[in-house]
Design a protein around this motif. Structure first.
Motif, mmCIF file in Angstrom:
data_model
loop_
_atom_site.group_PDB
_atom_site.id
_atom_site.type_symbol
_atom_site.label_atom_id
_atom_site.label_comp_id
_atom_site.label_asym_id
_atom_site.label_seq_id
_atom_site.Cartn_x
_atom_site.Cartn_y
_atom_site.Cartn_z
ATOM 1 N N SER A 107 -57.924 20.471 7.728
ATOM 2 C CA SER A 107 -57.516 19.972 6.417
ATOM 3 C C SER A 107 -58.252 18.667 6.142
ATOM 4 O O SER A 107 -58.756 18.026 7.071
ATOM 5 C CB SER A 107 -55.992 19.751 6.372
ATOM 6 N N PRO A 147 -51.656 19.026 9.467
ATOM 7 C CA PRO A 147 -51.139 20.244 8.839
ATOM 8 C C PRO A 147 -50.386 19.931 7.550
ATOM 9 O O PRO A 147 -49.666 18.923 7.460
ATOM 10 C CB PRO A 147 -50.207 20.830 9.909
ATOM 11 N N THR A 148 -50.553 20.802 6.571
ATOM 12 C CA THR A 148 -49.876 20.609 5.288
ATOM 13 C C THR A 148 -48.373 20.823 5.427
ATOM 14 O O THR A 148 -47.566 20.107 4.837
ATOM 15 C CB THR A 148 -50.447 21.593 4.248
ATOM 16 N N VAL A 149 -48.005 21.829 6.249
ATOM 17 C CA VAL A 149 -46.601 22.198 6.426
ATOM 18 C C VAL A 149 -46.364 22.503 7.902
ATOM 19 O O VAL A 149 -47.250 23.014 8.591
ATOM 20 C CB VAL A 149 -46.247 23.446 5.582
ATOM 21 N N GLN A 150 -45.184 22.185 8.394
ATOM 22 C CA GLN A 150 -44.723 22.641 9.700
ATOM 23 C C GLN A 150 -43.466 23.471 9.474
ATOM 24 O O GLN A 150 -42.516 23.000 8.852
ATOM 25 C CB GLN A 150 -44.417 21.466 10.629
ATOM 26 N N ALA A 151 -43.477 24.718 9.984
ATOM 27 C CA ALA A 151 -42.358 25.615 9.719
ATOM 28 C C ALA A 151 -41.899 26.274 11.012
ATOM 29 O O ALA A 151 -42.728 26.647 11.849
ATOM 30 C CB ALA A 151 -42.777 26.686 8.712
ATOM 31 N N PHE A 204 -48.059 26.136 11.879
ATOM 32 C CA PHE A 204 -48.777 25.344 10.884
ATOM 33 C C PHE A 204 -49.377 26.340 9.890
ATOM 34 O O PHE A 204 -50.523 26.779 10.054
ATOM 35 C CB PHE A 204 -49.892 24.521 11.531
ATOM 36 N N ASN A 257 -54.442 26.721 5.935
ATOM 37 C CA ASN A 257 -55.563 25.888 6.407
ATOM 38 C C ASN A 257 -56.431 26.579 7.456
ATOM 39 O O ASN A 257 -57.176 25.911 8.184
ATOM 40 C CB ASN A 257 -55.055 24.548 6.975
#
Length: 375
Positions: free
Chosen positions: A82, A87-91, A32, A35
């Motif tokens: 946040s 989460p803003t992004v999951q990578a 994540f 943040n």
């Protein structure tokens, strides 16, 4: 993995966590990014998730596992938040595991941490050492010592011969601490009425010396609301032998000297002795502190008409440890009047650093485990 710091305002924090769904899923090799609000240390992802749960503003986290090999951030627990709690992004990212706070779930605030960790050092926070036959005996010593929260045992294959079989007992705060205490007009602060200071059954009175200072021998100074609050903190500390509380700056000066105690008269300072082998009288928890604020560690807020209602709300909420209420005389346009801010800090065992080290074994006290198996 983003490590930039974000500033989370008080009012936005209050809306986090409690409106989210319970999500216990752990996402292996998923990051994540961003943040981040702070980083702590954990020996595994389950411990990291518990830290996130107890942290006042954490919504989700990323844990850097032992098999991470891109840099030396193994065992980092990245605490994140946040505005919408997600989460803003999951990578995809090898060597990390991510997950969510368990605040919305029905969680155990005193978790049983029964796992032990081979070739892992809980570095620092030592207050006592002894020699034991094996790590199991070291863990028993930690469990039976009320001050011990975790340990590291050096086994018989360790490279330095003369410290083999050495058991290091270690301390972290098992009781709520108010990170900041300040004087402020128009607020009322206090504590949950549920005592969390001692597991002892015998109740005792504390010893206080008004208008008396004990100079020198300081080991730590932390915010406190009163001499009685300072005494409770000293009683929970592993090596605090006595203390002085300064009313002008609301600071608790904890001291260590087992050889002597030298006092001197000083207006506005109260000194005293900790309670040992007993439950300190918790009447201090019932005290309401007028024009004193606990300005951080908010978990949520609610509009209310009275400070008494705020105190009852904190007591009824198992997650709340202390509170601040803003009344009609409060004059800060950033925050509303007649509002109850519920607060908490991390009280589970939390090593200050976790690192790889061959031929050592680390783990936690089992008092929380033993209490859950008692009939």
């Amino acid at each position: 993995m983003g490590t930039h710091l974000i500033l989370v305002g008080l009012l936005s924090i209050c809306s986090l966590s409690f409106g989210q769904d319970c999500n216990q899923q752990l996402l292996e090799n998923v990051d994540f990014p961003g943040n981040d609000i702070t980083s702590l240390f954990s020996p595994d992802v389950e411990h990291c998730q518990q830290l996130c749960t107890q942290h006042s503003s954490c919504n989700f986290f990323t844990f850097v596992r032992a098999d991470w090999n891109k840099d030396d951030r193994n065992f980092f627990c990245l605490i994140k938040a946040s505005p919408n709690g997600q989460p803003t992004v999951q990578a995809p990212l090898q060597g990390v595991t991510s997950g969510f706070s368990l605040k919305p779930c029905s969680q155990d605030l005193e978790p049983c941490l029964s796992k032990v960790y081979q070739n892992v050092d809980f570095f620092g926070a030592d207050y006592r050492a002894l020699f034991t036959a094996d790590y199991e005996e070291c863990q028993r010593a930690c469990t039976q010592d009320p001050a011990c929260q975790f340990f590291t045992f050096i086994n018989e294959a360790f490279k330095t011969v003369d410290i083999r079989n050495k058991c290091h007992l270690k301390f972290s705060w098992p009781v709520p601490r108010t990170p900041k205490v300040v004087k402020k007009t128009g607020v009322t602060s206090g504590f949950s009425q549920i005592p969390r200071i001692s597991q002892q059954s015998t109740v005792c009175q504390g010893k206080l010396f008004p208008n008396t200072d004990i100079p020198g021998n300081d080991i730590e100074n932390i915010p406190a609301a009163s001499p009685e609050h300072c005494q409770a903190l000293c009683s929970a500390h592993s090596v605090c032998t006595y203390f002085s509380f300064a009313s002008n700056d609301l600071k608790c000066y904890m001291k260590n000297n087992n050889n002597n105690i030298v006092t001197q008269a000083k207006e506005g300072v109260t000194s005293g002795l900790p309670a040992r082998f007993c439950q300190l009288d918790n009447t201090w928890l019932q005290v309401v502190y007028e024009n004193v604020a606990f300005p951080t560690s908010v978990i949520r807020s609610e509009p209310m008409d009275e400070a008494d209602t705020c105190q009852r709300t904190c007591t009824q909420d198992a997650f709340c440890q202390f509170y601040t209420y803003t009344n009609d005389n409060f004059n800060d346009p950033k925050f509303p009047r007649r509002t109850c801010f519920l607060k908490r800090t991390i009280t589970m065992p939390a090593p200050p650093k976790v690192a790889k080290l061959a031929n050592v074994v680390s783990g936690f006290q089992l008092r929380n485990c033993n209490s859950k198996t008692t009939v």
